[in-house]
Design an enzyme around this catalytic site. Structure first.
Site, PDB file in Angstrom:
ATOM      1  N   GLY A 172      40.122  41.555  33.277  1.00 35.83           N
ATOM      2  CA  GLY A 172      39.093  42.082  32.372  1.00 35.83           C
ATOM      3  C   GLY A 172      37.755  41.400  32.512  1.00 35.83           C
ATOM      4  O   GLY A 172      37.100  41.474  33.546  1.00 35.83           O
TER       5      GLY A 172
ATOM      6  N   LYS B 179      47.063  43.335  40.217  1.00 32.35           N
ATOM      7  CA  LYS B 179      46.019  42.293  40.126  1.00 32.35           C
ATOM      8  C   LYS B 179      46.346  41.107  41.033  1.00 32.35           C
ATOM      9  O   LYS B 179      45.458  40.539  41.671  1.00 32.35           O
ATOM     10  CB  LYS B 179      45.868  41.858  38.667  1.00 32.35           C
ATOM     11  CG  LYS B 179      45.301  42.975  37.784  1.00 32.35           C
ATOM     12  CD  LYS B 179      45.480  42.642  36.312  1.00 32.35           C
ATOM     13  CE  LYS B 179      44.890  43.724  35.421  1.00 32.35           C
ATOM     14  NZ  LYS B 179      45.305  43.596  34.024  1.00 32.35           N
TER      15      LYS B 179
END
Ligand code: NDP
Ligand code: HSE
Length: 438
Positions: free
Chosen positions: A134, A205
């Site tokens: 994020g 990720k």
């Protein structure tokens, strides 16, 4: 100077946040980028829906290809998600010589090699800071801030939804399904939330982080992946009594035999900073040979925090709009011709410590039978406790133990022999334990 015109694909949680941050901080952003930046054209599935942001100055369409083909737009920001339409749009934007910013980790993890190669051929940038953790600028830190290091390993809490669920289960004894529904309401979860709870999002990720850390191609299909859906409250409680917390970690480590690439629930000593990262917060611990351990912390999901990373990428692109493409920071940190294929270790070959919980007959000799098998496999036990079973009518108890580091396939062989003992009841629980001590 003319403002830079941006085309926005997706007006949801992150798209809405991006438009808001760009307009709220327009003056500061312009001072940093050297140009004003405006969204002139945007697309969504249903343009009549109410939005988080003001769309009155944007041309709106339900056909994202209109945005990608708009000759006035220099930067395309892809915030639709998924890996089918988004891939088509990103490749089309690149073919149209537009720079791309995306928060889409599934797209980069699965098709990044192809996308970066197309971008290089067309002399455009593809920026993806928001795809990992994020709002934490971890891509920039790894790619630029740590560029002088040989990276030894990294470990991260890289799924906000999963960490939010584990934290609420541990601290407030809430139900899994109830916390997941809240994460969805808050805009943290993926369109398909099994990506969050089964570890797929974290695996996307980790694929990206490992590629940038070690200069290897993106290899999502080689990540070992376990989610949090099987974690039960008993293990959270026992781990806590032993001084550990259970976190969902992505771990990638350089070893003499290859690169470890794994995502799974992990016991971490509560003394480690990363064990105290709670709720939607993420953290990535990176160990470089020169710098030692470094820790990056911040919001791992949500509208404004993710927009912070998207907007930083837009500013980066604007700053280098006029530079020669040969002189830009390479997409995956290493020069494209120097990306090296290194072997990825099978999960059977990794080395770590373990937490195990067994339900066994509560009688003399049982412990000796179990420890004999561990000894046969040269697995050394650090600590062991016996727990009374709540509500048990029979003479059964739980044995909870922690081992020293061993190779996973030895551990699995020992567990399968112990599992077949007559004194063992039900399935043995095995959770990996990481020391993360550098
Ligand atoms: P949302 O579902 O909130 O938004 C998706 C947007 O894309 C919506 O505006 C939707 O239109 C539009 N869209 C979806 N499908 C189509 C289609 N077929 N054609 C045209 N438009 C379409 O997703 P998020 O904003 O949460 O996520 C966007 C991306 O960002 C994903 O890749 C996600 O993984 C990533 N990300 C998300 C984070 C988060 O905290 N949410 C954090 C980091 C990354 P409509 O609104 O009309 O339905
Ligand atoms: N669903 C993701 C998460 C969004 O919860 O971490 C951020 O990538």
């Amino acid at each position: 100077m003319e403002p830079v015109k941006v085309g926005l694909l997706g007006l949801g949680t992150v798209g809405g946040g991006t438009a808001n941050v760009l307009s709220r901080n327009a003056e500061e952003i312009s001072r940093r980028a050297g140009r004003d930046i405006i969204i002139t054209h945007a697309s969504a599935r249903d343009i009549s829906k109410p939005r988080l942001c003001d769309t009155s100055q944007m041309k709106l369409t339900e056909n994202p290809l209109d945005v990608v083909s708009d000759p006035d737009v220099e930067i395309i920001v892809e915030l639709i998600g998924g890996d089918t339409l988004s891939k088509e749009l990103v490749l089309k934007a690149i073919a149209n010589k537009k720079h791309v910013v995306t928060a889409n980790k599934a797209l980069i993890a699965k098709y990044g090699n192809e996308i970066f190669s197309a971008a290089q051929k067309n002399g455009v940038m593809v920026a993806f800071e928001a795809a990992v953790a994020g709002g934490i600028p971890i891509i920039k830190a790894l790619r630029e801030g740590l560029a002088g290091n040989t990276i030894d390993w990294l470990a991260g809490i890289i799924n906000g939804t999963g960490n939010f669920i584990l934290t609420e289960m541990e601290q407030k004894q809430r139900d899994f399904a109830d916390v997941l529904a809240e994460a969805q309401r808050l805009g943290y979860a993926e369109a398909d939330p099994t990506f969050d709870v089964e570890g797929i999002d974290a695996a996307h990720k980790l694929t990206i982080l490992a590629s940038i850390a070690f200069g290897i191609p993106l290899q999502f299909d080689k990540v070992y992946c376990e989610g949090i859906s099987k974690i039960c409250r008993e293990d959270v409680e026992y781990a806590s009594e032993l001084g550990y917390t259970i976190k969902h970690l992505g771990v990638s480590r350089r070893t003499d035999n290859g690169i470890e690439l794994r995502v799974h629930p992990t016991l971490i000593s509560r003394e480690r900073l990363i064990a105290n990262v709670n709720g939607v917060m993420n953290a990535v611990l990176v160990h470089g040979d020169a710098v030692g351990p470094t820790l990056y912390y911040g919001a791992g999901a949500g509208s404004d925090p993710t927009a912070s990373a998207v907007v930083a990428d837009i500013i980066d692109v604007v700053r280098v709009l006029t530079t020669d493409s040969e002189n830009r920071v390479p997409h995956l940190a290493f020069q494209p011709s120097k990306i090296q294929d290194m072997p990825i270790l099978a999960i059977d070959d990794i080395e770590t410590a373990y937490y195990c919980r067994l339900t066994v007959d509560d009688r003399a000799g049982v412990l000796a039978e179990i420890t004999r098998i561990f000894a046969e496999f040269d697995i050394s036990i650090v600590s062991m406790v016996q727990k009374e079973l709540h509500n048990s009518q029979d003479e059964k108890c739980s044995i909870v133990l922690i081992t020293h580091k061993t190779i996973e396939n030895k551990m699995n062989s020992a567990i399968s022999q112990i599992q077949s003992l007559e004194c063992v009841d039900g399935e043995i629980v095995k959770i990996r334990l990481e020391e993360l001590d550098g």
